[in-house]
Write a protein that holds these residues in place. Structure first.
Motif, PDB file in Angstrom:
ATOM      1  N   LEU A 105       0.808  -1.220   0.000  1.00  0.00           N
ATOM      2  CA  LEU A 105       0.000   0.000   0.000  1.00  0.00           C
ATOM      3  C   LEU A 105       0.849   1.281   0.000  1.00  0.00           C
ATOM      4  N   PRO A 106       1.964   1.340   0.756  1.00  0.00           N
ATOM      5  CA  PRO A 106       2.776   2.563   0.692  1.00  0.00           C
ATOM      6  C   PRO A 106       3.273   2.870  -0.721  1.00  0.00           C
ATOM      7  N   GLU A 107       3.576   1.825  -1.499  1.00  0.00           N
ATOM      8  CA  GLU A 107       4.018   2.077  -2.871  1.00  0.00           C
ATOM      9  C   GLU A 107       2.864   2.612  -3.718  1.00  0.00           C
ATOM     10  N   LEU A 108       1.671   2.053  -3.547  1.00  0.00           N
ATOM     11  CA  LEU A 108       0.515   2.551  -4.280  1.00  0.00           C
ATOM     12  C   LEU A 108       0.283   4.023  -3.973  1.00  0.00           C
ATOM     13  N   ILE A 109       0.310   4.376  -2.699  1.00  0.00           N
ATOM     14  CA  ILE A 109       0.075   5.768  -2.303  1.00  0.00           C
ATOM     15  C   ILE A 109       1.161   6.682  -2.867  1.00  0.00           C
ATOM     16  N   ALA A 110       2.413   6.230  -2.827  1.00  0.00           N
ATOM     17  CA  ALA A 110       3.513   7.044  -3.357  1.00  0.00           C
ATOM     18  C   ALA A 110       3.346   7.267  -4.859  1.00  0.00           C
ATOM     19  N   ARG A 111       2.922   6.228  -5.561  1.00  0.00           N
ATOM     20  CA  ARG A 111       2.721   6.372  -7.013  1.00  0.00           C
ATOM     21  C   ARG A 111       1.564   7.327  -7.319  1.00  0.00           C
ATOM     22  N   LEU A 112       0.497   7.241  -6.533  1.00  0.00           N
ATOM     23  CA  LEU A 112      -0.629   8.147  -6.739  1.00  0.00           C
ATOM     24  C   LEU A 112      -0.234   9.588  -6.447  1.00  0.00           C
ATOM     25  N   ARG A 113       0.565   9.792  -5.418  1.00  0.00           N
ATOM     26  CA  ARG A 113       1.033  11.143  -5.121  1.00  0.00           C
ATOM     27  C   ARG A 113       1.893  11.682  -6.274  1.00  0.00           C
ATOM     28  N   ALA A 114       2.710  10.804  -6.850  1.00  0.00           N
ATOM     29  CA  ALA A 114       3.543  11.227  -7.980  1.00  0.00           C
ATOM     30  C   ALA A 114       2.674  11.618  -9.178  1.00  0.00           C
ATOM     31  N   LEU A 115       1.607  10.845  -9.421  1.00  0.00           N
ATOM     32  CA  LEU A 115       0.697  11.187 -10.513  1.00  0.00           C
ATOM     33  C   LEU A 115       0.001  12.519 -10.241  1.00  0.00           C
ATOM     34  N   GLN A 116      -0.390  12.739  -8.988  1.00  0.00           N
ATOM     35  CA  GLN A 116      -1.040  13.994  -8.630  1.00  0.00           C
ATOM     36  C   GLN A 116      -0.093  15.175  -8.852  1.00  0.00           C
ATOM     37  N   ARG A 117       1.144  15.035  -8.401  1.00  0.00           N
ATOM     38  CA  ARG A 117       2.121  16.115  -8.593  1.00  0.00           C
ATOM     39  C   ARG A 117       2.331  16.405 -10.076  1.00  0.00           C
ATOM     40  N   ARG A 118       2.469  15.345 -10.856  1.00  0.00           N
ATOM     41  CA  ARG A 118       2.707  15.513 -12.289  1.00  0.00           C
ATOM     42  C   ARG A 118       1.535  16.233 -12.944  1.00  0.00           C
ATOM     43  N   ALA A 119       0.310  15.848 -12.572  1.00  0.00           N
ATOM     44  CA  ALA A 119      -0.874  16.472 -13.161  1.00  0.00           C
ATOM     45  C   ALA A 119      -0.964  17.949 -12.807  1.00  0.00           C
ATOM     46  N   GLN A 120      -0.451  18.321 -11.632  1.00  0.00           N
ATOM     47  CA  GLN A 120      -0.519  19.707 -11.174  1.00  0.00           C
ATOM     48  C   GLN A 120       0.750  20.489 -11.478  1.00  0.00           C
ATOM     49  N   GLY A 121       1.713  19.835 -12.146  1.00  0.00           N
ATOM     50  CA  GLY A 121       2.941  20.517 -12.507  1.00  0.00           C
ATOM     51  C   GLY A 121       3.848  20.813 -11.342  1.00  0.00           C
ATOM     52  N   ARG A 122       3.778  19.981 -10.284  1.00  0.00           N
ATOM     53  CA  ARG A 122       4.615  20.179  -9.104  1.00  0.00           C
ATOM     54  C   ARG A 122       5.676  19.097  -9.032  1.00  0.00           C
ATOM     55  N   VAL A 123       6.760  19.376  -8.291  1.00  0.00           N
ATOM     56  CA  VAL A 123       7.834  18.398  -8.149  1.00  0.00           C
ATOM     57  C   VAL A 123       7.951  17.898  -6.714  1.00  0.00           C
ATOM     58  N   SER A 124       7.144  18.454  -5.807  1.00  0.00           N
ATOM     59  CA  SER A 124       7.230  18.064  -4.411  1.00  0.00           C
ATOM     60  C   SER A 124       5.850  18.049  -3.791  1.00  0.00           C
ATOM     61  N   ASP A 125       5.733  17.373  -2.633  1.00  0.00           N
ATOM     62  CA  ASP A 125       4.472  17.289  -1.912  1.00  0.00           C
ATOM     63  C   ASP A 125       4.302  18.441  -0.927  1.00  0.00           C
ATOM     64  N   THR A 126       5.208  19.403  -0.940  1.00  0.00           N
ATOM     65  CA  THR A 126       5.107  20.527  -0.008  1.00  0.00           C
ATOM     66  C   THR A 126       4.593  21.771  -0.732  1.00  0.00           C
ATOM     67  N   LEU A 127       3.783  22.540  -0.019  1.00  0.00           N
ATOM     68  CA  LEU A 127       3.247  23.797  -0.522  1.00  0.00           C
ATOM     69  C   LEU A 127       3.506  24.859   0.537  1.00  0.00           C
ATOM     70  N   GLN A 128       3.821  26.073   0.104  1.00  0.00           N
ATOM     71  CA  GLN A 128       4.113  27.124   1.072  1.00  0.00           C
ATOM     72  C   GLN A 128       3.449  28.424   0.665  1.00  0.00           C
ATOM     73  N   LEU A 129       2.909  29.115   1.648  1.00  0.00           N
ATOM     74  CA  LEU A 129       2.373  30.452   1.476  1.00  0.00           C
ATOM     75  C   LEU A 129       2.706  31.229   2.734  1.00  0.00           C
ATOM     76  N   GLY A 130       3.555  32.237   2.587  1.00  0.00           N
ATOM     77  CA  GLY A 130       4.030  32.961   3.765  1.00  0.00           C
ATOM     78  C   GLY A 130       4.779  32.018   4.687  1.00  0.00           C
ATOM     79  N   GLU A 131       4.383  31.975   5.950  1.00  0.00           N
ATOM     80  CA  GLU A 131       5.024  31.092   6.924  1.00  0.00           C
ATOM     81  C   GLU A 131       4.218  29.812   7.157  1.00  0.00           C
ATOM     82  N   LEU A 132       3.263  29.588   6.270  1.00  0.00           N
ATOM     83  CA  LEU A 132       2.432  28.393   6.348  1.00  0.00           C
ATOM     84  C   LEU A 132       2.981  27.355   5.375  1.00  0.00           C
ATOM     85  N   LEU A 133       3.286  26.166   5.877  1.00  0.00           N
ATOM     86  CA  LEU A 133       3.859  25.095   5.067  1.00  0.00           C
ATOM     87  C   LEU A 133       2.974  23.868   5.170  1.00  0.00           C
TER      88      LEU A 133
END
Length: 233
Positions: A105-133
């Motif tokens: 299951l951890p591999e499935l979740i990691a692969r899905l996260r990678a697909l999500q990042r790719r679809a959104q044009g991101r390279v990481s699972d982190t998002l930042q706005l101001g001092e909010l991470l």
């Protein structure tokens, strides 16, 4: 994130659905290929996990039906056959990734996260706005390194707003993302959750601004903008 899981093995389907729900994702489950072919065209899913061996219409047929009708949702195929022809055939038919059963299951979740990042044009699972991470992989929202406690739905809404920070996010898009067939999420619910988050974010340097008739925008708070301007001066 709203995920369509198409798997006719009831025990496997239940285990996968629970794992994805623990990640804070909304999961809709189907076991029939013909139903899946229709559902993928009418509901707003961000990802699909699609088994190849399905009753009614096999997974390859479902995938071809989606792509023929212009459905662009990323698709991860599940297959019990570790054969090159099956993998190549699935990728050529429009799949974005595949996983051979049995899988962890951890591999499935990691692969899905990678697909999500790719679809959104991101390279990481982190998002930042101001001092909010926001750390998507660990399901954490941090302010100056300290965790901000949120419910699963509050976290999902925050993630959606941070992914589109500075842009309007429509109420209908929020409803589609946070709903599932078992748990409706109405526009009234959106207003309730936005109100809760506004109160929480009031001291965190960001604000949710209402754009009447359109939706909401997450952006740096006026206090933070003033501090940036003073620093620049």
């Amino acid at each position: 994130m709203r995920v369509l899981l198409v798997e006719d093995d009831a025990a496997l389907s239940l285990g996968v659905a629970r794992a994805l729900e623990r990640e804070g994702w909304q999961v809709d489950v189907l076991a029939d290929g013909r139903q899946a072919a229709a559902a993928g065209l009418v509901a707003q899913f961000e990802l699909a996990v699609l088994d190849l061996g399905l009753p009614g219409l096999d997974g390859m047929g479902v995938l071809r039906a989606w792509r023929a009708q212009g459905a662009k949702l990323p698709v991860l195929l599940l297959t019990a056959r570790d054969e090159l022809a099956d993998r190549v055939g699935g990728l050529n038919a429009g799949a974005d990734d595949y996983l051979v059963k049995p899988f962890d299951l951890p591999e499935l979740i990691a692969r899905l996260r990678a697909l999500q990042r790719r679809a959104q044009g991101r390279v990481s699972d982190t998002l930042q706005l101001g001092e909010l991470l926001l750390d998507g992989a660990h399901r954490e929202l941090l302010f100056r390194g300290e965790p901000v406690r949120l419910s699963q739905r509050e976290f999902a809404l925050t993630e959606m707003l941070m992914q589109r920070a500075g842009r309007v996010v429509g109420k209908d898009a929020i409803v589609a993302r946070l709903s599932s067939w078992e748990a409706d999420f109405s526009e009234n619910s959106v207003e309730v959750y936005v109100h809760r988050l506004r109160k929480r974010f009031a001291e965190l340097g960001v604000e949710i601004r209402t754009v009447r008739g359109f939706g909401y925008v997450l952006e740096p708070g006026q206090q933070l903008l003033g501090a940036d301007a003073q620093h620049a001066g």
